[in-house]
Enzyme design. Structure first.
Site, short mmCIF file in Angstrom:
data_model
loop_
_atom_site.label_atom_id
_atom_site.label_comp_id
_atom_site.label_asym_id
_atom_site.label_seq_id
_atom_site.Cartn_x
_atom_site.Cartn_y
_atom_site.Cartn_z
N LYS A 96 39.33 47.84 43.72
CA LYS A 96 39.16 46.49 44.43
C LYS A 96 39.07 46.57 46.00
CE LYS A 96 39.81 43.22 40.92
NZ LYS A 96 39.08 42.12 40.62
C1 LIG Z 1 43.51 47.13 36.97
C2 LIG Z 1 41.89 46.61 36.91
N1 LIG Z 1 41.47 46.40 35.90
C3 LIG Z 1 40.17 45.93 35.75
C4 LIG Z 1 39.46 45.66 36.92
C5 LIG Z 1 38.04 45.14 36.66
O1 LIG Z 1 38.20 43.86 37.18
P1 LIG Z 1 36.72 43.09 38.03
O2 LIG Z 1 36.00 42.61 36.61
O3 LIG Z 1 37.26 41.82 38.57
O4 LIG Z 1 35.90 43.99 38.76
C6 LIG Z 1 40.02 45.98 38.07
C7 LIG Z 1 39.25 45.84 39.03
O5 LIG Z 1 39.14 46.54 40.13
C8 LIG Z 1 41.37 46.40 38.27
O6 LIG Z 1 41.99 46.43 39.36
#
Ligand SMILES: Cc1ncc(COP(=O)(O)O)c(C=O)c1O
Length: 344
Positions: free
Chosen positions: A42
């Site tokens: 993220k």
């Molecule tokens: C623990 C976790 N799972 C899944 C995701 C996937 O999220 P997104 O669809 O918001 O990119 C993230 C994002 O990095 C995450 O930190």
């Protein structure tokens, strides 16, 4: 690597790990995003959202960033805010991993909790409503609103570029969908670079982005809980298939991968890896499948990797773990098989 002066200079160039391979040359590669600062993918999009707001004049010097977060986005924004001299308020709920909250605080973030209603339901929509209201009440504040911010997906363009430096092509991109930024941002940039993979999204059973009945789930940082709105970062036009994974299978996979390989992956990555491993033989021979490991298992020592926590929630399933261990064994890549034979 050259000397760096900012933590955000350490973002990216994360390793690609061959987890599994079939006898027909299909392989499952994990993009280990836990090697980013904050231990999560993220931070890529956190930086991009802030740079985008600066470019558009939405965030002035010493301004105030507000975001609703289950943890990893907040960690990324805390780094970027510290580095660039902004105040950062993270709107969080009681589901967030305690260590993520402590780390955000350590980096200077202010935490605001939405009311704990005492049940197991995720408080995503309550968090977002509060973040929006707080931003509206402050003239110097900018609500990054990750679910509806184009810069979220753009933050992952570098993932696609890095992948194509490491492999010739990606045939299948299979990964978890929370806001959708990581999967669809990577898929968009792969397409721009001439690589059109089959895109398979993964969400927890109980999440509503791919239809079906909503309900509670424990996979953190992923999915869309009932009551939350699906943001613009979920680009259905790029999605070939959406699959659902139970908490039991997702967590059994994270635990089995740790036990078998010494690789700690988070619960949402466990879900993606389970979806990929279960279907490895179905994919065309010679396929290169890539899954983004959005964070590492170290963040879940008090939950996914804690037998008591798991048992209290009826999530501990030795048979499911044994099944994953068997798949990992069956699909051991040739190079690792040879190394193991040498050691034993
Ligand atoms: C623990 C976790 N799972 C899944 C995701 C996937 O999220 P997104 O669809 O918001 O990119 C993230 C994002 O990095 C995450 O930190």
């Amino acid at each position: 690597m050259p000397l760096v002066t900012r933590v955000t200079d350490l973002i990216g160039r994360t390793p690609l790990f061959e987890l599994a391979a079939t006898s027909t040359g299909t392989r499952l590669l994990l993009k280990l995003e836990q090697f980013n600062p904050t231990g999560a993918a993220k931070i890529r999009m956190a930086r991009e959202m802030v740079l985008d707001a600066e470019r558009r004049g939405l965030l002035g010097s010493g301004g105030h960033i507000i975001e609703s977060t289950s943890g990893n986005t907040g960690l990324g924004l805390a780094v970027v805010a510290a580095e660039r001299g902004y105040h950062f308020t993270a709107v969080v709920d009681h589901h967030a991993c305690k260590d993520k909250l402590r780390a955000m605080r350590a980096m200077g973030a202010e935490l605001v909790f939405v009311a704990d209603d005492g049940d197991d339901n995720l408080a995503t929509s309550a968090r977002e409503d509060l973040a929006e209201a707080m931003a509206a009440a402050r003239p110097d504040a900018y609500f990054t609103e990750q679910h509806n911010n184009d810069a979220n997906a753009v933050g992952y363009y570098a993932v696609a570029e890095e992948l194509l430096e490491d492999v010739e092509r990606v045939d299948i991109l299979l990964s978890s969908v929370g806001t959708g930024g990581s999967l669809f941002g990577t898929a968009t940039r792969l397409r721009q670079l001439g690589c059109v993979p089959r895109v398979i999204g993964v969400e927890p059973v109980g999440s509503i982005a791919f239809g079906g009945e909503g309900g509670p789930y424990w996979q953190s940082g992923t999915g869309t809980p009932p009551g939350a709105t699906i943001g613009t970062a979920v680009d259905y036009s790029l999605l070939d298939e959406g699959v659902k994974v139970t908490d039991v299978d997702a967590f059994a996979t994270a635990r089995a991968v740790a036990a078998q390989l010494g690789l700690m992956i988070g619960g949402s990555a466990g879900g993606s890896v389970h979806a990929a491993l279960s279907r490895l033989d179905e994919f065309p021979p010679g396929s290169t499948i890539v899954t983004l490991v959005c964070d590492g298992g170290e963040k879940y020592l008090d939950t996914v990797f804690d037998d008591d926590w798991m048992a209290e929630r009826d999530l501990l399933d030795p048979a499911a773990e044994a099944e994953v261990l068997a798949m990992l064994h069956r699909y051991t890549p040739t190079a690792r098989r040879a190394e193991l034979a040498e050691v034993r």
